[in-house]
Design an enzyme around this catalytic site. Structure first.
Site, mmCIF file in Angstrom:
data_model
loop_
_atom_site.group_PDB
_atom_site.id
_atom_site.type_symbol
_atom_site.label_atom_id
_atom_site.label_comp_id
_atom_site.label_asym_id
_atom_site.label_seq_id
_atom_site.Cartn_x
_atom_site.Cartn_y
_atom_site.Cartn_z
ATOM 1 N N GLU A 160 5.681 10.949 44.250
ATOM 2 C CA GLU A 160 5.388 12.378 44.105
ATOM 3 C C GLU A 160 4.188 12.885 44.902
ATOM 4 O O GLU A 160 3.180 13.337 44.343
ATOM 5 C CB GLU A 160 5.203 12.738 42.621
ATOM 6 C CG GLU A 160 6.431 12.491 41.785
ATOM 7 C CD GLU A 160 6.356 13.103 40.394
ATOM 8 O OE1 GLU A 160 7.420 13.203 39.756
ATOM 9 O OE2 GLU A 160 5.254 13.493 39.947
ATOM 10 N N GLU A 375 13.219 9.522 38.380
ATOM 11 C CA GLU A 375 12.682 9.999 37.097
ATOM 12 C C GLU A 375 13.463 11.221 36.657
ATOM 13 O O GLU A 375 13.758 12.097 37.463
ATOM 14 C CB GLU A 375 11.198 10.425 37.194
ATOM 15 C CG GLU A 375 10.200 9.294 37.252
ATOM 16 C CD GLU A 375 8.759 9.805 37.314
ATOM 17 O OE1 GLU A 375 8.471 10.886 36.740
ATOM 18 O OE2 GLU A 375 7.928 9.134 37.940
#
Length: 468
Positions: A160, A375
């Site tokens: 991320e 995720e």
């Protein structure tokens, strides 16, 4: 009619070192910026988190019993190099060898991330990835791990990059807590993508076995009114900040003219300039076709309206529904009052956004090779009763997201696995311990694990490949 996922599909669980391990100063681990930042700004720390440092055999045994055949693990950089560089720490290295051996013993494939928000304090306080020296420190650390851990088959450079820039320099909820500095956001994105590219090149040139990729959070951005050009433009600009700039760097090896036009517009409104160098683009270009996979983290979508006022962002840390505000000068404003369910933390529950994001990658970046959903999950204030959690809302959330993954596969996207966030309950960076995501409930006082209703449901899906 129930939908089917492929036979070789990975049903995984995700974790991150700092959110799960605890043991923040054990066995020579060096400090990270979060240690002092949490103590100064929040009502909790990462000690002992889920005590994965000691409890990993328990968690991996549960994974095996419940059909979870993949696990996302991150290596804590400061366990290997306490200061980020220099002398390696033998105890830290030994821990990860033991952890990966336990994964093998339990037939759970480890997908290993090198950086999950936890730059060592010595480097973080020296500018983190805004400081180009730290690009080289990261690449050295990556090369060390590639050589040291040949037992790992799947490597991820960063988790991320988008939310790191966002958290550190836009919302200010991550250390160093800087707000509304859009130039720093883009520079952080860019420099981290250069670091990613250099690490990927080193992996391939080093003849390492296995695969390497990157994990991007890709929240889908929609115009509040698709017929309003101002709303459409706001969604485009917001998408550039969070998704397109990084995806271009990953797969085009440069920023498209449309992307750069948006970046120039955003910086004209907010100030600042970027340092983009020829050698950076040489590095991006050299790696753009070398990514073996893309990890997509997806939790929510956002609806954007045109907006011409000043920047103001309120982070909803404690799950007070309706407590969020997000508006950026020259970009737009998030509209939370849309006909879509949302969590207590104002995260919009919209599975279609995941489908749209997968298909966008397939269409706009055809050199993507394959995708893992690395995720996805529901953060919830779980109620623990009868030694379990009756988390039907989580089951419904995951079911709907697995269904759109099945649809995307049917429509030609190459998606090879899904990792629920999170395997067991862990601590949440800017929300603490009340926001739970796990298949397994963790009593943070006793560190006992208890399977939730969702764990039994997920087990059945993994056994049958059928989403029912």
């Amino acid at each position: 009619m129930s939908k089917i996922l492929p036979k070789d599909f990975i049903f995984g669980g995700a974790t991150a070192a700092y959110q799960a391990e605890g043991a923040t100063h054990t066995d020579g681990k060096g400090p990270v910026a979060w240690d002092s930042y949490l103590a100064a700004n929040y009502w909790y720390t990462a000690e002992p988190a889920s005590d994965f440092y000691h409890k990993y055999p328990v968690d991996l045994k549960l994974a095996e019993e419940f059909g979870v055949n993949g696990i996302r693990i991150s290596i804590a950089w400061s366990r290997i190099f306490p200061k980020g560089f220099g002398q390696a720490n033998p105890k830290g290295i030994a821990f990860y060898h033991k952890l990966f051996a336990e994964c093998r013993k339990r037939h759970v494939e480890p997908f290993v991330t090198l950086h999950h928000f936890d730059t060592p304090e010595a480097l973080h306080s020296n500018g983190d990835f805004l400081n180009r020296e730290n690009i080289e420190h990261f690449v050295h650390y990556a090369e060390f791990c590639f050589q040291e851990f040949p037992e790992v088959n799947y490597w991820t450079t960063f988790n991320e990059i988008g939310p790191i820039g966002d958290g550190q320099y836009l919302v200010g909820k991550f250390p160093p807590g800087i707000k509304y500095d859009l130039a720093k956001v883009f520079q952080s994105h860019h420099n981290m993508m250069v670091a990613h590219s250099k690490a990927v090149k080193a992996f391939k040139e080093g003849g390492c076995s296995g695969e390497i990729g990157v994990v991007h959070a890709l929240p889908t951005k929609y115009p509040y009114d698709p017929n309003n050009p101002g709303d459409v433009r706001a969604a485009e600009l917001e998408d550039i900040i969070h998704n397109k700039f990084i995806l271009d760097a990953t797969y085009l090896g440069k920023y498209s003219e449309k992307t750069m036009e948006g970046v120039r517009h955003i910086l004209a409104a907010n100030g600042g300039e970027l340092d983009l160098r020829e050698e950076d683009f040489a590095a991006l270009e050299a790696a753009k076709d070398l990514n073996d996979f893309l990890g997509i983290n997806y939790y929510m979508s956002d609806w954007m309206r045109a907006f011409d006022g000043e920047t103001e962002i309120t982070h909803n840390a404690k799950g007070a529904k309706g407590g969020s505000k997000y508006q950026i000068k020259g970009v737009g404003q998030r509209e939370f009052d849309v006909d879509v369910p949302r969590t207590d933390w104002d995260w919009m529950i919209y599975p279609q956004g995941l489908y749209d994001q997968i298909m966008r990658v397939k269409q706009d970046y055809p050199n993507y090779k394959k995708i893992y959903i690395t995720e996805n999950g529901l953060g919830y204030k779980d109620e623990f009763v009868d030694h379990t959690v009756y988390d039907d809302a989580r089951i419904d959330y995951v079911k709907k997201h697995l269904e759109v993954i099945s649809d995307a596969i049917a429509d030609g996207a190459n998606v090879k696995g899904y990792f629920i966030w999170s395997l067991m309950d862990v601590f949440s960076w800017s929300n603490g311990y009340e926001k739970r995501y796990g298949l397994f409930y963790v009593d943070f006082e006793t560190q006992e694990r208890y399977p939730k209703k969702s764990a039994y449901w997920y087990q059945k899906v993994a056994q049958t490949q059928e989403i029912n």
